[in-house]
Motif scaffolding. Structure first.
Motif, PDB file in Angstrom:
ATOM      1  N   GLY A  15     -26.685   6.414 -16.126  1.00  7.82           N
ATOM      2  CA  GLY A  15     -26.560   6.793 -14.724  1.00  7.82           C
ATOM      3  C   GLY A  15     -27.693   7.733 -14.355  1.00  7.82           C
ATOM      4  N   ALA A  16     -27.817   8.009 -13.068  1.00  6.52           N
ATOM      5  CA  ALA A  16     -28.895   8.881 -12.605  1.00  6.52           C
ATOM      6  C   ALA A  16     -28.625  10.342 -12.932  1.00  6.52           C
ATOM      7  CB  ALA A  16     -29.087   8.715 -11.100  1.00  6.52           C
ATOM      8  N   THR A  29     -30.224  15.864 -14.357  1.00 11.41           N
ATOM      9  CA  THR A  29     -30.961  14.614 -14.256  1.00 11.41           C
ATOM     10  C   THR A  29     -32.150  14.587 -15.191  1.00 11.41           C
ATOM     11  OG1 THR A  29     -32.217  13.163 -12.766  1.00 11.41           O
ATOM     12  CG2 THR A  29     -32.327  15.541 -12.333  1.00 11.41           C
ATOM     13  N   THR A  66     -23.194   9.198 -13.670  1.00 11.84           N
ATOM     14  CA  THR A  66     -22.928   8.679 -12.343  1.00 11.84           C
ATOM     15  C   THR A  66     -24.245   8.494 -11.595  1.00 11.84           C
ATOM     16  OG1 THR A  66     -21.790   9.088 -10.242  1.00 11.84           O
ATOM     17  CG2 THR A  66     -22.637  11.013 -11.400  1.00 11.84           C
ATOM     18  N   ASP A  67     -24.245   7.583 -10.651  1.00 13.38           N
ATOM     19  CA  ASP A  67     -25.408   7.407  -9.775  1.00 13.38           C
ATOM     20  C   ASP A  67     -25.248   8.227  -8.499  1.00 13.38           C
ATOM     21  OD1 ASP A  67     -26.803   5.672 -11.454  1.00 13.38           O
ATOM     22  OD2 ASP A  67     -25.669   3.932 -10.730  1.00 13.38           O
TER      23      ASP A  67
END
Length: 381
Positions: A118-119, A151, A375-376
């Motif tokens: 995910g991001a 991130t 999660t994105d």
């Protein structure tokens, strides 16, 4: 994960083990071949509703590479009852609740299906303390929340949001004593807080919630995703943590010994358990690494099943208890595991203190994990 994909009833049975409210009726005979297949197969992307997030926690020593042959030798030096046992798990009978080992190995299988990319690595936790009022008349419960987005994207910034949620009497009995004391809206603590719980000397605890806060997430390092054994860990270093349970155990033992010296016996067991819990509850590592941490816990003594329980936020799960030495005193700890995903719901520290009227009251602290994982969905700007 072709074998389990072709047999979805087995994953359902694993989750049923964790969700049983009392004595179990059936459970998958998760032997070595099936468990290893689940842990080594490619992870699957799950729907957004299954994404969770976690407390950011230290684990135990610098991430400097994979475990060496010397590390394996050091790992074997720990008592044999701590070595990883991958023999088949006996099925739970209708007359007996699941054992700690069965719960933890079932959680390992469930964890292996968690999202792996995910991001952002997103964590959302509620922390709380149960403390005695300064006059020792009743117990006060205070809570805060914190959410972080980390991130790996170059040029992007880690962020956090949080809020103090306020404080109030912990139970109806405590509320009655609070009213008798004049219903104070704040509590000023003395310089000596011995026996009052985890509260800072001379702290001022407010009953009213505070305003929302947030901003860039700065902890003295950049482009790093965690802390292992109190050493900073980069994203690259995190990717080198072994996913095989035996190699992971050797890796952790090596770093624990490197920092703390020649821990043996129960001391090493306590440090190893703490490291595994920190992996499960915080580090953005692969689902296979976190599942292996569960396997290591399942092989260790001292984890006792408490059965169906609710966490501090009222969510249902399976609870496991154990004891640790804190500041020269034994403290009761509890881990509550989510029935569906194998993710931990909460970790709790509990002890007993004496209230002024002579009754015993439970004090302690907790971390409840509302979300943990990839999660994105990014933070609101």
């Amino acid at each position: 994960m072709d074998e389990l994909n072709d047999r979805p009833d087995e994953l359902t049975a694993v989750r049923d083990l964790l969700s049983m409210p009392g004595p179990s009726t059936e459970v998958v005979d998760s032997g070595r071949a099936r468990l290893q297949a689940a842990l080594t197969a490619p992870p699957q992307r799950l729907p957004a509703r299954r994404e969770r997030s976690r407390w950011w926690a230290p684990v135990r020593n610098g991430l400097i590479g994979a475990a060496s042959a010397a590390a394996l030798a050091l790992a074997v030096a720990v008592p044999s009852n701590s070595l990883i046992d991958l023999s088949p798990v006996p099925a739970v009978s209708a007359s007996a609740p699941p054992t700690a080992r069965q719960i933890l190995l079932a959680a390992a299988v469930a964890m292996a299906t968690a999202p792996s990319d995910g991001a952002y690595w997103r964590t959302n936790v509620v922390t709380g303390q149960l403390i005695l009022s300064p006059d020792r008349q009743y117990v006060v419960k205070r809570q805060s929340t914190r959410e972080t987005w980390l991130t790996r994207k170059n040029g992007a910034q880690d962020r956090w949001t949080g809020r103090y949620l306020g404080a109030r009497p912990a139970t109806s009995q405590d509320e009655a004593a609070w009213r008798t004391a004049g219903s104070p809206s704040r509590w000023q603590y003395p310089a000596d807080v011995t026996g009052l719980g985890r509260v800072s000397p001379q702290a001022l605890v407010e009953a009213a919630p505070g305003p929302p806060q947030g901003g860039p997430h700065r902890v003295g390092w950049r482009n790093a995703a965690g802390i292992l054994t109190k050493q900073l860990a980069s994203w690259t270093a995190l990717s080198t943590i072994p996913s095989d349970p035996t190699a992971l155990r050797a890796f952790l033992v090596t770093h624990i010994a490197r920092e703390n010296g020649a821990y043996v016996g129960r001391e090493m067991e306590a440090e190893l358990r703490e490291s595994c819990l920190e992996i499960i509850t915080g580090l953005p590592v692969s689902p296979q690494v976190r599942a292996s941490a569960y396997q290591i816990l399942a092989s260790m003594p001292g984890m006792k099943p408490e059965g169906a329980a609710t966490d501090p936020l009222g969510r249902a799960g399976q609870a496991l208890s154990y004891q640790v030495m804190r500041e020269g005193r034994l403290s009761d700890e509890r881990l509550v595991i989510d029935a569906e995903s194998g993710l931990p719901l909460a970790t709790e520290t509990r002890s007993v203190s004496r209230v002024a009227d002579g009754r015993d009251a439970e004090i302690g602290s907790f971390i409840a994990y509302r979300q943990i994982g990839w999660t994105d969905e990014g933070p609101a700007q």
